[in-house]
Design a protein around this motif. Structure first.
Motif, mmCIF file in Angstrom:
data_model
loop_
_atom_site.group_PDB
_atom_site.id
_atom_site.type_symbol
_atom_site.label_atom_id
_atom_site.label_comp_id
_atom_site.label_asym_id
_atom_site.label_seq_id
_atom_site.Cartn_x
_atom_site.Cartn_y
_atom_site.Cartn_z
ATOM 1 N N GLN A 4 0.832 -1.206 0.000
ATOM 2 C CA GLN A 4 0.000 0.000 0.000
ATOM 3 C C GLN A 4 0.872 1.265 0.000
ATOM 4 O O GLN A 4 1.755 1.428 0.832
ATOM 5 N N LEU A 5 0.626 2.155 -0.975
ATOM 6 C CA LEU A 5 1.369 3.416 -1.046
ATOM 7 C C LEU A 5 0.948 4.356 0.078
ATOM 8 O O LEU A 5 -0.162 4.256 0.604
ATOM 9 N N ASP A 6 1.815 5.301 0.407
ATOM 10 C CA ASP A 6 1.490 6.258 1.453
ATOM 11 C C ASP A 6 0.565 7.358 0.908
ATOM 12 O O ASP A 6 0.425 7.540 -0.304
ATOM 13 N N TYR A 7 -0.038 8.084 1.819
ATOM 14 C CA TYR A 7 -1.035 9.103 1.485
ATOM 15 C C TYR A 7 -0.499 10.149 0.505
ATOM 16 O O TYR A 7 -1.171 10.505 -0.465
ATOM 17 N N HIS A 8 0.702 10.646 0.738
ATOM 18 C CA HIS A 8 1.242 11.734 -0.087
ATOM 19 C C HIS A 8 1.506 11.274 -1.521
ATOM 20 O O HIS A 8 1.269 12.026 -2.473
ATOM 21 N N THR A 9 1.962 10.038 -1.681
ATOM 22 C CA THR A 9 2.188 9.496 -3.027
ATOM 23 C C THR A 9 0.864 9.329 -3.761
ATOM 24 O O THR A 9 0.751 9.680 -4.944
ATOM 25 N N ILE A 10 -0.144 8.819 -3.065
ATOM 26 C CA ILE A 10 -1.470 8.640 -3.683
ATOM 27 C C ILE A 10 -2.056 9.995 -4.077
ATOM 28 O O ILE A 10 -2.627 10.142 -5.169
ATOM 29 N N ARG A 11 -1.897 10.988 -3.215
ATOM 30 C CA ARG A 11 -2.404 12.328 -3.557
ATOM 31 C C ARG A 11 -1.712 12.859 -4.814
ATOM 32 O O ARG A 11 -2.371 13.426 -5.679
ATOM 33 N N GLU A 12 -0.432 12.657 -4.932
ATOM 34 C CA GLU A 12 0.297 13.119 -6.120
ATOM 35 C C GLU A 12 -0.170 12.370 -7.373
ATOM 36 O O GLU A 12 -0.332 12.963 -8.445
ATOM 37 N N ILE A 13 -0.411 11.064 -7.235
ATOM 38 C CA ILE A 13 -0.901 10.261 -8.372
ATOM 39 C C ILE A 13 -2.220 10.814 -8.887
ATOM 40 O O ILE A 13 -2.393 11.037 -10.097
ATOM 41 N N PHE A 14 -3.161 11.062 -7.976
ATOM 42 C CA PHE A 14 -4.470 11.529 -8.411
ATOM 43 C C PHE A 14 -4.454 12.994 -8.838
ATOM 44 O O PHE A 14 -5.274 13.410 -9.669
ATOM 45 N N THR A 15 -3.529 13.750 -8.321
ATOM 46 C CA THR A 15 -3.340 15.121 -8.811
ATOM 47 C C THR A 15 -2.921 15.086 -10.281
ATOM 48 O O THR A 15 -3.405 15.885 -11.095
ATOM 49 N N ARG A 16 -2.061 14.142 -10.627
ATOM 50 C CA ARG A 16 -1.633 13.995 -12.027
ATOM 51 C C ARG A 16 -2.768 13.478 -12.908
ATOM 52 O O ARG A 16 -2.963 13.967 -14.016
ATOM 53 N N PHE A 17 -3.509 12.480 -12.408
ATOM 54 C CA PHE A 17 -4.662 11.989 -13.176
ATOM 55 C C PHE A 17 -5.645 13.126 -13.458
ATOM 56 O O PHE A 17 -6.170 13.261 -14.565
ATOM 57 N N GLN A 18 -5.890 13.932 -12.448
ATOM 58 C CA GLN A 18 -6.829 15.044 -12.581
ATOM 59 C C GLN A 18 -6.321 16.088 -13.579
ATOM 60 O O GLN A 18 -7.107 16.648 -14.354
ATOM 61 N N ALA A 19 -5.026 16.337 -13.577
ATOM 62 C CA ALA A 19 -4.450 17.316 -14.497
ATOM 63 C C ALA A 19 -4.615 16.868 -15.950
ATOM 64 O O ALA A 19 -4.880 17.672 -16.844
ATOM 65 N N VAL A 20 -4.501 15.562 -16.189
ATOM 66 C CA VAL A 20 -4.638 15.015 -17.543
ATOM 67 C C VAL A 20 -6.102 14.963 -17.964
ATOM 68 O O VAL A 20 -6.448 15.268 -19.120
ATOM 69 N N ASP A 21 -6.988 14.605 -17.040
ATOM 70 C CA ASP A 21 -8.410 14.417 -17.357
ATOM 71 C C ASP A 21 -9.250 14.889 -16.162
ATOM 72 O O ASP A 21 -9.610 14.106 -15.293
ATOM 73 N N PRO A 22 -9.578 16.193 -16.117
ATOM 74 C CA PRO A 22 -10.264 16.759 -14.944
ATOM 75 C C PRO A 22 -11.650 16.169 -14.665
ATOM 76 O O PRO A 22 -12.066 16.084 -13.519
ATOM 77 N N GLU A 23 -12.370 15.780 -15.715
ATOM 78 C CA GLU A 23 -13.729 15.251 -15.537
ATOM 79 C C GLU A 23 -13.866 13.919 -16.271
ATOM 80 O O GLU A 23 -14.510 13.837 -17.317
ATOM 81 N N PRO A 24 -13.269 12.859 -15.744
ATOM 82 C CA PRO A 24 -13.353 11.564 -16.432
ATOM 83 C C PRO A 24 -14.781 11.048 -16.458
ATOM 84 O O PRO A 24 -15.537 11.228 -15.510
ATOM 85 N N LYS A 25 -15.142 10.419 -17.549
ATOM 86 C CA LYS A 25 -16.508 9.923 -17.717
ATOM 87 C C LYS A 25 -16.494 8.427 -18.024
ATOM 88 O O LYS A 25 -15.581 7.921 -18.669
ATOM 89 N N GLY A 26 -17.547 7.747 -17.594
ATOM 90 C CA GLY A 26 -17.731 6.364 -17.998
ATOM 91 C C GLY A 26 -18.018 6.307 -19.488
ATOM 92 O O GLY A 26 -18.573 7.249 -20.058
ATOM 93 N N GLU A 27 -17.667 5.213 -20.130
ATOM 94 C CA GLU A 27 -17.777 5.132 -21.578
ATOM 95 C C GLU A 27 -19.041 4.430 -22.068
ATOM 96 O O GLU A 27 -19.259 4.308 -23.270
ATOM 97 N N LEU A 28 -19.896 3.988 -21.147
ATOM 98 C CA LEU A 28 -21.161 3.379 -21.547
ATOM 99 C C LEU A 28 -22.188 4.470 -21.870
ATOM 100 O O LEU A 28 -22.421 5.367 -21.065
ATOM 101 N N GLU A 29 -22.783 4.378 -23.032
ATOM 102 C CA GLU A 29 -23.767 5.386 -23.451
ATOM 103 C C GLU A 29 -25.106 5.128 -22.757
ATOM 104 O O GLU A 29 -25.558 3.989 -22.654
ATOM 105 N N HIS A 30 -25.725 6.209 -22.290
ATOM 106 C CA HIS A 30 -27.027 6.099 -21.626
ATOM 107 C C HIS A 30 -27.708 7.461 -21.662
ATOM 108 O O HIS A 30 -27.053 8.480 -21.888
ATOM 109 N N VAL A 31 -29.029 7.465 -21.454
ATOM 110 C CA VAL A 31 -29.777 8.725 -21.501
ATOM 111 C C VAL A 31 -30.456 9.050 -20.178
ATOM 112 O O VAL A 31 -30.914 10.168 -19.965
ATOM 113 N N ASN A 32 -30.533 8.061 -19.288
ATOM 114 C CA ASN A 32 -31.146 8.269 -17.974
ATOM 115 C C ASN A 32 -30.672 7.165 -17.029
ATOM 116 O O ASN A 32 -29.867 6.310 -17.423
#
Length: 214
Positions: A4-32
């Motif tokens: 298990q990674l430490d808190y600070h490393t995980i925060r940095e990982i997700f900070t990078r994920f967010q920088a690349v894709d701020p609003e990630p979306k599921g890829e299944l198409e749906h209307v409701n």
């Protein structure tokens, strides 16, 4: 399984994920909410691309449980027969639609227990719907997340429930809502099963995976 990674490393990982894709979306198409439940239930042992191809026309004519019941099991089969296990899935779609009409007034419930009681809807499907439709910080662990979580040490666990708990326990609260989308997309396109694309990975320097590719 990585440690298990430490808190600070995980925060940095997700900070990078967010920088690349701020609003990630599921890829299944749906209307409701209803078509989301159906799409996720159909996606078991199938690809999102394959499900979207099958449901694109289906949802044009059956985007409510009432319309799906009117279409009938054979009608559903005609639309989804390119998807694996289509006969059983069509049966479940009709059954869950009937339950939604009979017990919930045609509306999709927003509780995990109620969702999991529907035919063909397991914990993963329930978590996807709760997260994507109602904004709950629920974590839907699939094979991609299980692999990434254990390979990187972000959320290791011996089974999907343990990985789900590790996400909830170790990923900072401000990243919880999109966490499973970032992990799925990372596993689907970068940290793939056989030959992970470590050369283009944004968290390569933070990842303890010993067999990194060039």
């Amino acid at each position: 399984m990585a440690k298990q990674l430490d808190y600070h490393t995980i925060r940095e990982i997700f900070t990078r994920f967010q920088a690349v894709d701020p609003e990630p979306k599921g890829e299944l198409e749906h209307v409701n909410a209803y078509t989301l439940v159906v799409a996720v239930a159909l996606s078991a042992q199938a690809t999102d691309v394959g499900v979207n191809k099958a449901t694109r026309e289906l949802f044009k004519i059956a985007d409510t449980p009432e319309k799906m019941l009117a279409l009938g099991e054979e009608g559903v089969i005609e639309h989804i027969k390119t998807i694996g296990l289509y006969r059983n899935k069509a049966k479940n779609v009709i059954k869950l639609s009937q339950i939604l009409v009979d017990q919930y007034g045609g509306e999709v419930p927003n509780s995990r227990a109620a969702l999991e009681s529907l035919p063909g809807v397991g914990r993963k499907t329930a978590n996807v719907v709760l997260n994507m439709w109602w904004g709950h910080p629920s974590q839907a662990v699939d094979t991609h997340i299980f692999r990434v979580g254990n390979r990187t040490g972000i959320c290791p666990g011996k089974d999907v429930v343990a990985v789900e708990r590790a996400i909830e326990d170790h990923i900072p609260v401000d990243f919880q809502h999109h966490a499973h989308h970032w992990l799925i997309l990372h596993g689907r396109y970068t940290c793939v099963a056989r030959k992970p694309k470590c050369g283009v990975c944004v968290i390569r320097d933070l990842c303890p995976f010993e067999d990194k590719t060039v």
